[in-house]
Design an enzyme around this catalytic site. Structure first.
Site, PDB file in Angstrom:
ATOM      1  N   GLU A   1       0.733  -1.238  -0.085  1.00 45.77           N
ATOM      2  CA  GLU A   1       0.061   0.242  -0.028  1.00 45.77           C
ATOM      3  C   GLU A   1       0.827   1.261   0.074  1.00 45.77           C
ATOM      4  OE1 GLU A   1      -2.458  -3.347   1.309  1.00 45.77           O
ATOM      5  OE2 GLU A   1      -0.592  -2.574   2.052  1.00 45.77           O
TER       6      GLU A   1
ATOM      7  N   ASP B   1     -16.029 -10.795   8.064  1.00 47.15           N
ATOM      8  CA  ASP B   1     -14.556 -10.870   8.085  1.00 47.15           C
ATOM      9  C   ASP B   1     -13.849 -10.463   9.224  1.00 47.15           C
ATOM     10  OD1 ASP B   1     -14.248 -12.028   5.661  1.00 47.15           O
ATOM     11  OD2 ASP B   1     -14.100 -10.131   4.464  1.00 47.15           O
TER      12      ASP B   1
ATOM     13  N   ARG C   1     -19.270  -2.665   0.857  1.00 45.56           N
ATOM     14  CA  ARG C   1     -19.124  -4.050   0.212  1.00 45.56           C
ATOM     15  C   ARG C   1     -20.517  -4.283  -0.039  1.00 45.56           C
ATOM     16  NH1 ARG C   1     -16.789  -9.197   3.664  1.00 45.56           N
ATOM     17  NH2 ARG C   1     -16.736 -10.693   1.860  1.00 45.56           N
TER      18      ARG C   1
END
Length: 615
Positions: free
Chosen positions: A356, A413, A463
């Site tokens: 990143e 998650d 999402r």
């Protein structure tokens, strides 16, 4: 220049570095002195640049990664005639262009702000990518690093990326002077230790005495003739070279020389050599290629679309309309939906893998070359690159960052994947724009709007799918908001953004059935915030309640407070956000547990209007 003249030029750069730091009473002359010969040979024999035309497309690009050695850079500018001696001696003064660490905001010849070590090479990789894959004008990127900063992981993210991309237009010059700020570096003068590391990432390496101008000259020539690989020139140097009192001695980092006059005399006194830098080759100026009218995708009201999907489709359309738009992703393109752009515009898509820092740095480098980059990853992972975001702001870079999978709404998650701090950290960046759309239509419009903004622009996407609530002709100006429910009888105002907009609307409908009218504001522009709408809502309803899928600190609630920082009374304000550490659960369970779903909003509203029913 002959060898003796090159050595003399190196001494001039040392003298002027000493003089600048002495005039300022601060600075890093010893770090400048070690690299003076490296700079002298580069300028005199190999660097191609028109200082009167810093935007010339054929210019080589130079990045001083060891930004604290700015006296050397400014001494070089004097040697090429870009600044005069009077300006050189304004180093570090209030209002001077010659800051302690160079920035492109002040000087047109500076590619990127440096000073946070380990960033020059990653940004240089971005510039080299632009040169090799997009512009193809033949310019070379030269990056001067210090050996201390090679301890930074970002350097090795950059090294691997450059090797993978075969950036033979990139040369890094490592000033291995052995000494860091507090003492010796990890590897000291062991050039082979650094060579092994660069070679592992498929770099060509050259080890050289950094004070032997002929050897340095040959090393640069070898870099220029190397194809298929970037080159690392590892130069053994001495910090404070040329002055016995400071040469290769510890404890002198970041300090003017104890006796500048004596040091200057030891270096042979002031000189006024002028360098005629090689002219760049003729090259075509980069222009944005516009293929036609921007035709953004649209969706039907009520259609279930994730805002991350809308981002991918909108960016692809923007790329069709504008040839200067490029996309970068951190190996999550199937999740961020950047892969849609990759399929349509593969030549302008850059895969940065799970790195990143390099992702953001490459975006900064591409922006420095006039492109409009969109860099995407999970919102949570942008925290790893935050120092690069901060430095991009100092550079005045125009980059678009997109954080997907934000908040507890991602579901099972768990917290390691949940961006719960991103709004706070992006709001804190100077001059940033922070946007958080709630539906596909809004997302597409904001993606397009970001291309025309300045500074750091951040878009937060979600999402899960959400219903389209806006029509295709709706407009979403940056700094605005949308009032979705309103009446003259509203008892309070619910301010939401992103996923919580839909929860707020459902809560408002439930409250209305119970005879409690509430106003709902979609605050899609988190920064700048719509002060007028919020102030009007406070005056007319008496109370504001913010609802955010984010930690309470620094997010939507604090953004709303910004509307009341002009001295006027602050209204009654309640903030609903994620207060505990989430675990794994479904999106619906996550929102409910955090108290930011429709039920939680309705319950909090009833308490606020003193209508709670005791059961």
């Amino acid at each position: 220049m002959k060898s003796a003249e090159l050595a003399d030029l190196g001494q001039q750069l040392r003298v002027d570095s000493v003089r600048a730091a002495d005039a300022a009473g601060s600075g890093h002359p010893t770090s400048s002195m070690s690299a003076a010969d490296l700079m002298a040979v580069l300028l005199a024999h190999h660097f191609r640049y028109d200082f009167d035309r810093p935007a010339h497309p054929g210019n080589d690009r130079f990045v001083l990664s060891k930004g604290h050695a700015s006296p050397l850079l400014y001494a070089a500018y004097k040697a090429v005639g870009a600044i005069d001696d009077e300006e050189l001696l304004t180093f570090r003064e209030l209002g001077s262009r010659l800051e302690g660490h160079p920035t492109p905001r002040r000087l047109p010849w500076v590619e990127t702000a440096t000073g946070s070590l380990g960033q020059g090479l990653p940004v240089g990789v971005g510039i080299a990518l632009a040169g090799k894959r997009l512009e193809r004008t033949g310019y070379r990127v030269w990056v001067l690093c210090g050996d201390s900063e090679l301890a930074e992981g970002s350097v090795w993210e950059a090294a691997e990326h450059a090797g993978h991309e075969h950036l033979d237009n990139l040369t890094v010059i490592v000033d291995v002077n052995r000494l860091g700020q507090r003492g010796p570096t990890r590897h000291g003068h062991d050039l082979d230790a650094y060579a092994r590391r660069f070679q592992a990432f498929d770099w060509h390496t050259v080890e050289v005495d950094g004070h032997d101008v002929d050897a340095v000259d040959r090393a640069y020539g070898e870099a220029l003739s190397t194809t298929g690989q970037p080159t690392a020139i590892l130069a053994r140097t001495l910090k404070g070279k040329g002055v016995e009192a400071v040469q290769d001695r510890e404890g002198l980092h970041g300090k003017p020389l104890p006796d500048a006059d004596e040091a200057i005399a030891e270096l042979g006194g002031p000189r006024d050599l002028r360098i005629e830098v090689r002219e760049p080759p003729a090259a075509r100026m980069l222009h944005a290629v516009r293929a036609g009218h921007l035709d953004l995708p649209t969706w039907d009201l009520g259609e279930e679309i994730a805002t991350r999907d809308a981002y991918g489709h909108a960016l692809t359309a923007l790329g069709t309309a504008r040839g200067d738009v490029v996309a970068l992703d951190g190996e999550v393109g199937d999740s961020t939906r950047a892969e849609l752009f990759a399929k349509e515009h593969p030549d302008r898509y850059f895969e940065c893998y799970i790195a990143e820092q390099q992702l953001v740095a490459a975006a900064v480098g591409l922006a420095a070359r006039g492109f409009v980059p969109y860099a995407a990853t999970f919102a949570a992972f942008l925290t790893r690159a935050y120092d690069f975001v901060r430095m991009a702001s100092i550079s005045g870079a125009g980059i678009n960052l997109v954080g997907s999978h934000a908040g507890v709404a991602i579901g099972q998650d768990g917290p390691s994947q949940m961006g719960l701090e991103d709004l706070a950290m992006m709001r804190a960046v100077h001059g940033s724009t922070v946007l958080y759309p709630c539906d596909a239509q809004q997302t597409a419009q904001l993606v397009a709007a970001m291309a025309g903004l300045d500074g750091i622009r951040y878009l937060r996407t979600s999402r899960g799918k959400s219903p389209v609530i806006y029509g295709p002709d709706e407009e979403f100006p940056v700094g605005g908001s949308k009032v979705l429910r309103s009446s003259d009888q509203d008892r309070l105002t619910v301010v939401a953004a992103g996923v919580t907009v839909h929860e707020a609307l459902a809560a408002a409908d439930a409250l209305a059935r119970d005879g409690i009218p509430v106003r709902v504001v979609d605050l899609y522009s988190v920064k700048p915030v719509d002060r007028l709408t919020l102030r009007r809502a406070a005056e007319e309803t008496g109370c504001l309640m913010t609802v955010e899928d984010h930690h309470e600190e620094g997010g939507l609630g604090d953004a709303v407070l910004d509307a009341f920082l002009d001295g006027r009374p602050v209204p009654r304000l309640v903030r609903l956000g994620v207060r505990t550490m989430p675990g794994s659960a479904s999106p619906e369970e996550q929102l409910h547990t955090a108290g930011i779903d429709a039920d939680g909003i309705a319950a909090a509203a009833k308490l606020l209007v003193e209508e709670a029913i005791v059961r």
